[in-house]
Scaffold this active site. Structure first.
Site, mmCIF file in Angstrom:
data_model
loop_
_atom_site.group_PDB
_atom_site.id
_atom_site.type_symbol
_atom_site.label_atom_id
_atom_site.label_comp_id
_atom_site.label_asym_id
_atom_site.label_seq_id
_atom_site.Cartn_x
_atom_site.Cartn_y
_atom_site.Cartn_z
ATOM 1 N N HIS A 133 0.831 -1.223 0.000
ATOM 2 C CA HIS A 133 0.000 0.000 0.000
ATOM 3 C C HIS A 133 0.860 1.266 0.000
ATOM 4 O O HIS A 133 0.369 2.336 0.359
ATOM 5 C CB HIS A 133 -0.961 -0.004 1.194
ATOM 6 C CG HIS A 133 -2.060 -1.025 1.075
ATOM 7 N ND1 HIS A 133 -2.865 -1.406 2.129
ATOM 8 C CD2 HIS A 133 -2.501 -1.737 -0.005
ATOM 9 C CE1 HIS A 133 -3.745 -2.318 1.702
ATOM 10 N NE2 HIS A 133 -3.537 -2.540 0.418
ATOM 11 N N THR A 158 -3.952 -7.688 11.170
ATOM 12 C CA THR A 158 -4.767 -7.106 10.089
ATOM 13 C C THR A 158 -6.198 -7.596 10.215
ATOM 14 O O THR A 158 -6.433 -8.769 10.527
ATOM 15 C CB THR A 158 -4.158 -7.405 8.698
ATOM 16 O OG1 THR A 158 -5.016 -6.866 7.687
ATOM 17 C CG2 THR A 158 -3.947 -8.886 8.449
ATOM 18 N N GLU A 193 -7.619 -9.929 18.208
ATOM 19 C CA GLU A 193 -8.860 -10.710 18.237
ATOM 20 C C GLU A 193 -9.092 -11.227 16.819
ATOM 21 O O GLU A 193 -8.555 -10.661 15.873
ATOM 22 C CB GLU A 193 -10.042 -9.868 18.705
ATOM 23 C CG GLU A 193 -10.167 -8.553 17.990
ATOM 24 C CD GLU A 193 -11.109 -7.600 18.722
ATOM 25 O OE1 GLU A 193 -11.904 -6.956 18.032
ATOM 26 O OE2 GLU A 193 -11.028 -7.519 19.956
HETATM 27 C C1 BJW Z 1 -3.688 -5.906 16.914
HETATM 28 C C2 BJW Z 1 -3.170 -5.091 17.925
HETATM 29 C C3 BJW Z 1 -2.038 -5.586 18.602
HETATM 30 C C4 BJW Z 1 -4.864 -4.072 17.096
HETATM 31 N N1 BJW Z 1 -1.519 -6.784 18.253
HETATM 32 N N2 BJW Z 1 -3.161 -7.081 16.588
HETATM 33 C C5 BJW Z 1 -13.083 -7.625 -3.336
HETATM 34 C C6 BJW Z 1 -14.245 -7.653 -2.609
HETATM 35 C C7 BJW Z 1 -14.768 -6.456 -2.115
HETATM 36 C C8 BJW Z 1 -14.140 -5.241 -2.335
HETATM 37 C C9 BJW Z 1 -12.988 -5.214 -3.052
HETATM 38 C C10 BJW Z 1 -12.480 -6.393 -3.541
HETATM 39 N N3 BJW Z 1 -11.334 -6.104 -4.192
HETATM 40 C C11 BJW Z 1 -11.092 -4.781 -4.106
HETATM 41 C C12 BJW Z 1 -12.090 -4.194 -3.429
HETATM 42 C C13 BJW Z 1 -12.198 -2.724 -3.165
HETATM 43 C C14 BJW Z 1 -11.311 -2.268 -2.031
HETATM 44 C C15 BJW Z 1 -11.734 -2.970 -0.751
HETATM 45 O O1 BJW Z 1 -11.114 -3.867 -0.253
HETATM 46 N N4 BJW Z 1 -12.794 -2.523 -0.132
HETATM 47 C C16 BJW Z 1 -13.224 -3.129 1.136
HETATM 48 C C17 BJW Z 1 -13.487 -2.028 2.141
HETATM 49 C C18 BJW Z 1 -14.331 -4.105 0.900
HETATM 50 N N5 BJW Z 1 -9.895 -2.480 -2.312
HETATM 51 C C19 BJW Z 1 -9.193 -1.623 -3.056
HETATM 52 O O2 BJW Z 1 -9.694 -0.642 -3.573
HETATM 53 C C20 BJW Z 1 -7.716 -1.939 -3.248
HETATM 54 N N6 BJW Z 1 -7.389 -1.898 -4.631
HETATM 55 C C21 BJW Z 1 -7.768 -2.850 -5.503
HETATM 56 O O3 BJW Z 1 -8.401 -3.820 -5.167
HETATM 57 O O4 BJW Z 1 -7.307 -2.635 -6.773
HETATM 58 C C22 BJW Z 1 -7.777 -3.465 -7.825
HETATM 59 C C23 BJW Z 1 -8.489 -2.588 -8.834
HETATM 60 C C24 BJW Z 1 -8.168 -1.264 -8.979
HETATM 61 C C25 BJW Z 1 -8.820 -0.489 -9.922
HETATM 62 C C26 BJW Z 1 -9.794 -1.047 -10.700
HETATM 63 C C27 BJW Z 1 -10.122 -2.382 -10.570
HETATM 64 C C28 BJW Z 1 -9.453 -3.174 -9.618
HETATM 65 C C29 BJW Z 1 -6.854 -0.858 -2.601
HETATM 66 C C30 BJW Z 1 -6.960 -0.872 -1.114
HETATM 67 C C31 BJW Z 1 -6.145 0.299 -0.542
HETATM 68 C C32 BJW Z 1 -6.257 0.400 0.977
HETATM 69 N N7 BJW Z 1 -5.694 1.626 1.398
HETATM 70 C C33 BJW Z 1 -5.552 1.902 2.832
HETATM 71 C C34 BJW Z 1 -4.964 3.312 3.003
HETATM 72 C C35 BJW Z 1 -3.479 3.265 2.534
HETATM 73 C C36 BJW Z 1 -2.639 4.348 3.062
HETATM 74 C C37 BJW Z 1 -2.788 4.619 4.534
HETATM 75 O O5 BJW Z 1 -2.258 3.902 5.387
HETATM 76 O O6 BJW Z 1 -3.445 5.634 4.803
HETATM 77 O O7 BJW Z 1 -4.702 0.920 3.429
HETATM 78 S S1 BJW Z 1 -7.091 1.699 3.754
HETATM 79 C C38 BJW Z 1 -6.325 1.004 5.181
HETATM 80 O O8 BJW Z 1 -6.790 -0.377 5.335
HETATM 81 C C39 BJW Z 1 -4.829 0.919 4.855
HETATM 82 C C40 BJW Z 1 -4.477 -0.430 5.440
HETATM 83 O O9 BJW Z 1 -3.268 -0.896 4.872
HETATM 84 C C41 BJW Z 1 -5.683 -1.264 5.104
HETATM 85 C C42 BJW Z 1 -5.820 -2.500 5.940
HETATM 86 O O10 BJW Z 1 -6.022 -2.182 7.294
HETATM 87 P P1 BJW Z 1 -5.395 -3.111 8.431
HETATM 88 O O11 BJW Z 1 -3.929 -3.023 8.381
HETATM 89 O O12 BJW Z 1 -5.993 -4.447 8.370
HETATM 90 O O13 BJW Z 1 -5.840 -2.298 9.760
HETATM 91 P P2 BJW Z 1 -7.211 -2.443 10.593
HETATM 92 O O14 BJW Z 1 -7.294 -1.255 11.474
HETATM 93 O O15 BJW Z 1 -8.365 -2.719 9.730
HETATM 94 O O16 BJW Z 1 -6.980 -3.753 11.481
HETATM 95 C C43 BJW Z 1 -6.044 -3.782 12.540
HETATM 96 C C44 BJW Z 1 -6.091 -5.145 13.188
HETATM 97 O O17 BJW Z 1 -5.050 -5.209 14.140
HETATM 98 C C45 BJW Z 1 -7.405 -5.442 13.910
HETATM 99 O O18 BJW Z 1 -7.868 -6.739 13.534
HETATM 100 C C46 BJW Z 1 -7.012 -5.425 15.389
HETATM 101 O O19 BJW Z 1 -7.721 -6.372 16.170
HETATM 102 C C47 BJW Z 1 -5.553 -5.776 15.328
HETATM 103 N N8 BJW Z 1 -4.738 -5.237 16.432
HETATM 104 N N9 BJW Z 1 -3.877 -3.966 18.037
HETATM 105 C C48 BJW Z 1 -2.082 -7.473 17.284
HETATM 106 N N10 BJW Z 1 -1.428 -4.871 19.623
#
Ligand code: BJW
Ligand code: ZN
Length: 229
Positions: free
Chosen positions: A105, A172, A199
């Site tokens: 990302h 994640t 979790e």
């Molecule tokens: C702990 C803890 C501790 C807490 N110890 N654990 C298929 C199905 C449905 C939708 C889509 C699909 N394919 C694509 C999509 C669309 C979309 C998407 O996924 N939408 C969903 C919301 C459904 N995806 C996209 O758009 C992606 N691109 C794509 O698919 O391109 C293909 C394409 C493009 C064009 C045309 C056609 C196709 C791009 C996704 C980009 C995500 N960007 C972000 C921002 C990036 C920059 C930034 O950091 O600001 O990325 S959003 C944000 O979420 C960031 C993260 O990397 C990402 C994931 O979050 P993460 O890391 O999982 O964090 P949290 O907060 O969600 O979870 C934290 C976890 O840690 C929790 O579980 C806690 O319990 C745990 N935790 N403390 C251990 N101490």
């Protein structure tokens, strides 16, 4: 044993960096459509630059925690057998000693010209007035992947998933694709799958095994098991 590790915001939580979807996380305080989409940047680029300037400052002030350190130790002891993929845009894996790190990302420490695609190292504070060195356009953006944009190095990641023996997701939520689907690709290739998270995440049922707890406990313990200590 070939291992692919996917990390998310949870691995950096104990370093003091915000997660996205936890209570009090970034998306509880901000609208992701304003800050993490190309449309949001087009509407209010100053707001978006400010958001990422603040997060760059927080990342610079943070230190890697024992989970980052343990993964670096695993990588050092296993050479090219370990593929480390992170969704995080901080540099805590690198500062713990991991190399290489696939930033699917993007990175807080890169700037990108939306007009011509030129990339350069981001200054501590990015400003709208900073012009692109290649084409002169204004409004540089952080080199991060927003919703609707293509994540980086998916070919390399898919190839690693197709030949891995073990896939491990750390900190994640499994809410964002394509990263949330890596567990399926790994399982389809015959790999074992393990979730290490505070979790169970949204994709917990897709993993063979899950361990719940803080990354700074779970990851060093798991690395010790793999290294036979
Ligand atoms: C702990 C803890 C501790 C807490 N110890 N654990 C298929 C199905 C449905 C939708 C889509 C699909 N394919 C694509 C999509 C669309 C979309 C998407 O996924 N939408 C969903 C919301 C459904 N995806 C996209 O758009 C992606 N691109 C794509 O698919 O391109 C293909 C394409 C493009 C064009 C045309 C056609 C196709 C791009 C996704 C980009 C995500 N960007 C972000 C921002 C990036 C920059 C930034 O950091 O600001 O990325 S959003 C944000 O979420 C960031 C993260 O990397 C990402 C994931 O979050 P993460 O890391 O999982 O964090 P949290 O907060 O969600 O979870 C934290 C976890 O840690 C929790 O579980 C806690 O319990 C745990 N935790 N403390 C251990 N101490
Ligand atoms: Zn340019």
């Amino acid at each position: 044993m070939r291992i692919v590790i996917l990390t998310g915001a949870g691995i950096s939580a104990e370093s003091g960096l915000d997660t996205f979807r936890d209570a009090g996380g970034l998306w509880a305080r901000h609208d992701l459509a304003d800050l993490a989409t190309p449309e949001g940047f087009a509407r209010d680029p100053a707001l978006v630059l400010d958001f990422y300037n603040q997060r760059r400052r927080a990342a610079c002030a943070a230190k890697p925690n024992p989970a980052h350190a343990a993964l670096a130790r695993l990588q050092k002891d296993n050479g090219d057998q370990v593929t480390l993929v992170t969704q995080n845009i901080d540099d805590l894996h690198e500062r713990a000693g991991s190399d290489p790190v696939i930033h699917m990302h993007g990175s807080l420490f890169g700037a990108l010209c939306g007009a011509c695609g030129h990339r350069w190292p981001a200054p501590k504070v990015m400003r709208l007035a900073d012009g692109c060195q290649a084409c002169g356009a204004g409004s540089p953006r952080p080199d991060v992947v927003w919703f609707g944009e293509m994540p980086h190095q998916l070919d390399r990641i898919s190839a690693a998933l197709a030949r891995c023996d073990l896939f491990v997701a750390v900190g994640t939520s499994g809410a964002v694709y394509p990263a949330a689907g890596f567990v399926d690709l790994a399982r389809d290739s015959g790999a074992e799958t393990l979730e290490l998270n505070l979790e169970p995440g949204d994709r917990a049922s897709a993993f063979d095994t899950g361990r719940a707890g803080p990354a700074s406990d779970l990851v060093p313990a798991w690395v010790d098991e793999v290294l036979g200590r």
